[in-house]
Motif scaffolding. Structure first.
Motif, PDB file in Angstrom:
ATOM      1  N   PHE A 196       1.290  -1.623   0.109  1.00  0.00           N
ATOM      2  CA  PHE A 196      -0.337   0.077   0.122  1.00  0.00           C
ATOM      3  C   PHE A 196       0.886   1.460   0.093  1.00  0.00           C
ATOM      4  O   PHE A 196       0.498   2.663   0.833  1.00  0.00           O
ATOM      5  N   GLU A 197       1.983   1.058  -1.138  1.00  0.00           N
ATOM      6  CA  GLU A 197       2.955   2.548  -0.638  1.00  0.00           C
ATOM      7  C   GLU A 197       2.801   2.915  -2.721  1.00  0.00           C
ATOM      8  O   GLU A 197       2.876   1.726  -3.513  1.00  0.00           O
ATOM      9  N   PRO A 198       3.252   3.794  -2.423  1.00  0.00           N
ATOM     10  CA  PRO A 198       2.825   4.957  -1.799  1.00  0.00           C
ATOM     11  C   PRO A 198       1.760   5.425  -1.508  1.00  0.00           C
ATOM     12  O   PRO A 198       1.927   6.228  -0.587  1.00  0.00           O
ATOM     13  N   VAL A 199       0.840   4.673  -1.974  1.00  0.00           N
ATOM     14  CA  VAL A 199      -1.079   5.312  -1.835  1.00  0.00           C
ATOM     15  C   VAL A 199      -1.478   3.877  -1.958  1.00  0.00           C
ATOM     16  O   VAL A 199      -0.921   2.724  -3.094  1.00  0.00           O
ATOM     17  N   PRO A 200      -2.391   3.411  -1.890  1.00  0.00           N
ATOM     18  CA  PRO A 200      -3.716   2.428  -1.568  1.00  0.00           C
ATOM     19  C   PRO A 200      -3.890   2.506  -3.311  1.00  0.00           C
ATOM     20  O   PRO A 200      -4.139   3.437  -3.285  1.00  0.00           O
ATOM     21  N   THR A 201      -3.300   1.277  -4.112  1.00  0.00           N
ATOM     22  CA  THR A 201      -4.418   1.141  -5.039  1.00  0.00           C
ATOM     23  C   THR A 201      -5.558   1.610  -5.802  1.00  0.00           C
ATOM     24  O   THR A 201      -6.369   1.419  -7.135  1.00  0.00           O
ATOM     25  N   PHE A 202      -6.917   1.624  -4.857  1.00  0.00           N
ATOM     26  CA  PHE A 202      -7.882   1.382  -4.514  1.00  0.00           C
ATOM     27  C   PHE A 202      -8.361   2.494  -5.287  1.00  0.00           C
ATOM     28  O   PHE A 202      -9.771   2.945  -6.055  1.00  0.00           O
ATOM     29  N   GLY A 203      -7.992   4.382  -4.290  1.00  0.00           N
ATOM     30  CA  GLY A 203      -8.016   5.259  -5.329  1.00  0.00           C
ATOM     31  C   GLY A 203      -7.928   5.557  -6.539  1.00  0.00           C
ATOM     32  O   GLY A 203      -8.552   5.687  -7.795  1.00  0.00           O
TER      33      GLY A 203
ATOM     34  N   GLY B 225     -16.514   1.201 -14.622  1.00  0.00           N
ATOM     35  CA  GLY B 225     -17.229   0.584 -13.538  1.00  0.00           C
ATOM     36  C   GLY B 225     -16.843  -0.364 -12.911  1.00  0.00           C
ATOM     37  O   GLY B 225     -16.467  -0.524 -11.962  1.00  0.00           O
ATOM     38  N   ILE B 226     -16.480  -1.644 -14.000  1.00  0.00           N
ATOM     39  CA  ILE B 226     -16.082  -2.658 -13.050  1.00  0.00           C
ATOM     40  C   ILE B 226     -15.432  -2.863 -12.076  1.00  0.00           C
ATOM     41  O   ILE B 226     -14.566  -3.988 -11.516  1.00  0.00           O
ATOM     42  N   HIS B 227     -14.262  -1.451 -12.745  1.00  0.00           N
ATOM     43  CA  HIS B 227     -12.730  -2.390 -11.908  1.00  0.00           C
ATOM     44  C   HIS B 227     -13.301  -2.031 -10.801  1.00  0.00           C
ATOM     45  O   HIS B 227     -12.065  -1.901  -9.806  1.00  0.00           O
ATOM     46  N   ASP B 228     -13.778  -0.478 -10.010  1.00  0.00           N
ATOM     47  CA  ASP B 228     -14.031  -0.122  -9.044  1.00  0.00           C
ATOM     48  C   ASP B 228     -14.687  -1.693  -8.209  1.00  0.00           C
ATOM     49  O   ASP B 228     -15.562  -1.638  -7.965  1.00  0.00           O
ATOM     50  N   GLN B 229     -14.096  -1.682  -7.345  1.00  0.00           N
ATOM     51  CA  GLN B 229     -13.596  -2.878  -6.478  1.00  0.00           C
ATOM     52  C   GLN B 229     -13.498  -3.378  -5.350  1.00  0.00           C
ATOM     53  O   GLN B 229     -12.751  -2.569  -4.552  1.00  0.00           O
ATOM     54  N   PRO B 230     -14.860  -4.137  -3.850  1.00  0.00           N
ATOM     55  CA  PRO B 230     -13.503  -3.762  -2.766  1.00  0.00           C
ATOM     56  C   PRO B 230     -12.266  -4.608  -2.940  1.00  0.00           C
ATOM     57  O   PRO B 230     -11.294  -5.208  -1.842  1.00  0.00           O
ATOM     58  N   PHE B 231     -11.994  -5.927  -4.105  1.00  0.00           N
ATOM     59  CA  PHE B 231     -10.821  -5.922  -4.597  1.00  0.00           C
ATOM     60  C   PHE B 231     -10.175  -5.708  -5.511  1.00  0.00           C
ATOM     61  O   PHE B 231     -10.719  -5.295  -6.101  1.00  0.00           O
TER      62      PHE B 231
ATOM     63  N   GLY C  29      -2.819  -4.002 -14.235  1.00  0.00           N
ATOM     64  CA  GLY C  29      -2.894  -4.853 -13.093  1.00  0.00           C
ATOM     65  C   GLY C  29      -2.504  -3.636 -11.734  1.00  0.00           C
ATOM     66  O   GLY C  29      -2.399  -4.187 -10.767  1.00  0.00           O
ATOM     67  N   TYR C  30      -2.191  -2.413 -11.853  1.00  0.00           N
ATOM     68  CA  TYR C  30      -1.371  -1.358 -11.425  1.00  0.00           C
ATOM     69  C   TYR C  30      -3.224  -0.712 -10.768  1.00  0.00           C
ATOM     70  O   TYR C  30      -3.466  -0.530  -9.659  1.00  0.00           O
ATOM     71  N   GLU C  31      -3.415   0.161 -12.010  1.00  0.00           N
ATOM     72  CA  GLU C  31      -4.075   1.375 -12.350  1.00  0.00           C
ATOM     73  C   GLU C  31      -5.630   0.847 -12.342  1.00  0.00           C
ATOM     74  O   GLU C  31      -6.441   1.391 -12.470  1.00  0.00           O
ATOM     75  N   THR C  32      -5.602  -0.778 -13.127  1.00  0.00           N
ATOM     76  CA  THR C  32      -6.368  -1.499 -13.156  1.00  0.00           C
ATOM     77  C   THR C  32      -7.019  -2.628 -12.417  1.00  0.00           C
ATOM     78  O   THR C  32      -5.536  -2.558 -12.216  1.00  0.00           O
ATOM     79  N   ASN C  33      -8.322  -2.884 -12.490  1.00  0.00           N
ATOM     80  CA  ASN C  33      -8.040  -4.145 -11.347  1.00  0.00           C
ATOM     81  C   ASN C  33      -8.208  -6.041 -12.548  1.00  0.00           C
ATOM     82  O   ASN C  33      -7.564  -5.113 -13.781  1.00  0.00           O
ATOM     83  N   TYR C  34      -8.359  -6.687 -12.541  1.00  0.00           N
ATOM     84  CA  TYR C  34      -8.036  -7.572 -13.383  1.00  0.00           C
ATOM     85  C   TYR C  34      -7.095  -8.001 -13.847  1.00  0.00           C
ATOM     86  O   TYR C  34      -7.144  -8.305 -15.045  1.00  0.00           O
ATOM     87  N   GLY C  35      -5.768  -7.859 -13.194  1.00  0.00           N
ATOM     88  CA  GLY C  35      -4.014  -8.666 -13.958  1.00  0.00           C
ATOM     89  C   GLY C  35      -4.363  -9.527 -13.622  1.00  0.00           C
ATOM     90  O   GLY C  35      -5.136 -10.353 -14.053  1.00  0.00           O
ATOM     91  N   GLY C  36      -2.499  -9.666 -13.858  1.00  0.00           N
ATOM     92  CA  GLY C  36      -2.479 -11.279 -14.707  1.00  0.00           C
ATOM     93  C   GLY C  36      -1.720 -12.539 -13.774  1.00  0.00           C
ATOM     94  O   GLY C  36      -1.817 -12.569 -13.702  1.00  0.00           O
ATOM     95  N   LEU C  37      -1.734 -11.805 -12.172  1.00  0.00           N
ATOM     96  CA  LEU C  37      -1.400 -12.639 -11.157  1.00  0.00           C
ATOM     97  C   LEU C  37      -3.214 -13.596 -10.876  1.00  0.00           C
ATOM     98  O   LEU C  37      -3.745 -13.587  -9.498  1.00  0.00           O
ATOM     99  N   ALA C  38      -3.696 -14.561 -12.481  1.00  0.00           N
ATOM    100  CA  ALA C  38      -4.807 -14.546 -11.681  1.00  0.00           C
ATOM    101  C   ALA C  38      -5.042 -16.485 -12.713  1.00  0.00           C
ATOM    102  O   ALA C  38      -4.297 -16.125 -13.443  1.00  0.00           O
ATOM    103  N   GLN C  39      -6.108 -16.670 -12.176  1.00  0.00           N
ATOM    104  CA  GLN C  39      -6.052 -18.002 -13.556  1.00  0.00           C
ATOM    105  C   GLN C  39      -6.987 -16.787 -15.067  1.00  0.00           C
ATOM    106  O   GLN C  39      -7.058 -17.880 -16.467  1.00  0.00           O
ATOM    107  N   LEU C  40      -7.423 -16.004 -14.797  1.00  0.00           N
ATOM    108  CA  LEU C  40      -8.573 -15.129 -16.024  1.00  0.00           C
ATOM    109  C   LEU C  40      -7.703 -14.480 -15.956  1.00  0.00           C
ATOM    110  O   LEU C  40      -7.383 -13.670 -14.667  1.00  0.00           O
TER     111      LEU C  40
END
Length: 433
Positions: free
Chosen positions: A68-75, A88-94, A149-160
């Motif tokens: 969570f440095e330099p800032v949390p990525t949820f912003g 809109g789908i990218h804004d998730q609690p995960f 995968g850093y400023e967007t969701n659904y990155g590559g460290l996953a099965q899909l």
């Protein structure tokens, strides 16, 4: 191809963003925040592609995200969703992390023409909207440029994974899934820094100082400098890493730890005497030449020395700042030496494509050192955070074991020694996940 309703992804959670509050960076443990969770499968929108991920890798932005440095990525995710109507789908609690990937196209959204289900691909991590004029000469200048995968969701460290179609490139046929997955971010970044017209434009005969030459960025920068006919001066932190760099063909090597360079007298005071000692060591190795180009990425720890040692009229090309963003250097050496600092950030699609083509042709080779399973992604990130690795650390996703995915075995055979140069041996490989 069938698409599941959910899949396993390596995530950080919004509810955990304060878990390391008050702790210094080096005391924050990615293995405590980066966990494997079941997440809903996103539907690819216009111009998007859903990919079955065979393998991925750890980059330093994964470390930043997980501590969570330099800032949390949820912003980042919240702003993306607010600025781009289709996001809109990218804004998730995960947040599913990961900015590298090799895999197979599973489903394509409307308007995708270049790719189809079944294609074997790798991804580069530039996500752009290109709705403004600024990005059409160099897409890295798009005001809505983001790192997937850093400023967007659904990155590559996953099965899909969910990507834009213009992030995809053909998988190098002679490489395994895990070997293919590790080069995208770091090699493209190094290519833009050193070779591209947007970077230093290294040429035949240049002396290039490369910090962290056995690491993720540096191991590719060393290869690119050598292929361009330049003379790399490689800075490493151990004898083992010096041997790795030497095996790539580099001859001029500085073991920073063995020679005891300390560029700061204390946390707030740089030590110019050490800059001078370092510069003298470079000239000893080169026969009197200062670096034409400095490949700078550690940041705060080394920037003062980088500006000092660059030759008169030379170039310091910088990205990343893994040791800190607040740089301090003596501007007299910059302005009176007519030197220049060039900032670069990742690469545009053309640069990434050219870098991937060098990999596919066996001109540049992946520097994969160890492979972890998806279940152990936190341990893999911890290793990178603690700088206990050389080259790149890979992560298997849907690939059940290392060594799969090779489609050009004869071509591979002629390069296998270079491809496997950084490998640490089976004892470091895991297949969980």
């Amino acid at each position: 191809m069938g698409v599941p309703e959910s899949y396993k992804g390596a995530v950080v959670l919004r509810e955990d963003t304060e878990m390391f509050s008050g702790l210094p960076s080096q005391s924050r443990d990615p293995a405590k925040s980066l966990t494997l969770r079941e997440v809903p499968t996103p539907e690819p929108g216009v111009g998007e592609v859903l990919v079955a991920v065979m393998a991925s890798s750890i980059n330093y932005n994964t470390v930043w995200s997980s501590i969570f440095e330099p800032v949390p990525t949820f912003g980042f995710l919240r702003r993306y969703a607010s600025q781009v109507p289709s996001a809109g789908i990218h804004d998730q609690p995960f947040h599913v992390l990961g900015s590298d990937m090799s895999g197979v196209v599973l489903r394509v959204g409307a308007g995708v023409r270049r790719w189809k289900p079944g294609d074997k691909v790798v991804a580069h991590c530039l996500s752009v909207e290109l709705s403004e004029a600024d990005g059409h000469d160099d897409s890295m200048l798009d005001p809505e440029q983001r790192i997937w995968g850093y400023e967007t969701n659904y990155g590559g460290l996953a099965q899909l994974s969910l990507v834009k179609a213009n992030q995809l490139m053909p998988k190098p046929a002679h490489l395994t899934w895990e070997e293919s997955a590790v080069s995208g971010l770091v090699h493209s970044t190094a290519y833009r820094q050193l070779i591209s017209r947007n970077g230093a434009r290294v040429k035949l005969g240049d002396v290039v100082l490369i910090w962290g030459a056995a690491g993720g960025l540096g191991s590719y920068a060393t290869q690119l400098a050598l292929r361009a006919g330049a003379t790399p001066v490689c800075v490493v932190s151990s004898r083992a890493k010096a041997d790795l760099v030497r095996s790539q063909g580099a001859e001029l090597i500085i073991d920073r730890a063995a020679e005891g360079y300390r560029f700061w007298s204390d946390p707030d005071t740089p030590d110019p005497k050490e800059w001078k000692r370092f510069g003298a060591r470079i000239r000893d190795l080169t026969g009197g030449d200062d670096p034409d180009v400095v490949f700078e990425h550690p940041g705060r720890e080394t920037m003062g020395a980088s500006v000092y040692v660059a030759r008169r009229g030379g170039t310091i090309v910088t990205c990343a700042s893994t040791s800190g963003y607040q740089h301090q250097y003596d501007n007299r050496y910059l302005w009176m030496g007519l030197k220049r600092i060039v900032g670069t950030h990742f690469a545009n699609y053309r640069e990434a494509w050219e870098a991937n083509r060098l990999i596919a042709k066996g001109v540049v080779h992946p520097t994969l050192s160890a492979v972890y399973g998806l279940d152990d992604v936190g341990l893999a990130a911890r290793r990178v955070h603690q700088n206990e690795h050389s080259g790149k650390v890979g992560v298997l996703a849907l690939a059940p074991r290392p060594g799969l995915g090779i489609d050009a075995p004869e071509f591979r055979a002629s390069h296998v020694e270079q491809i496997e140069r950084f490998r640490e041996g089976d004892a470091h490989d895991t297949v969980s996940g």
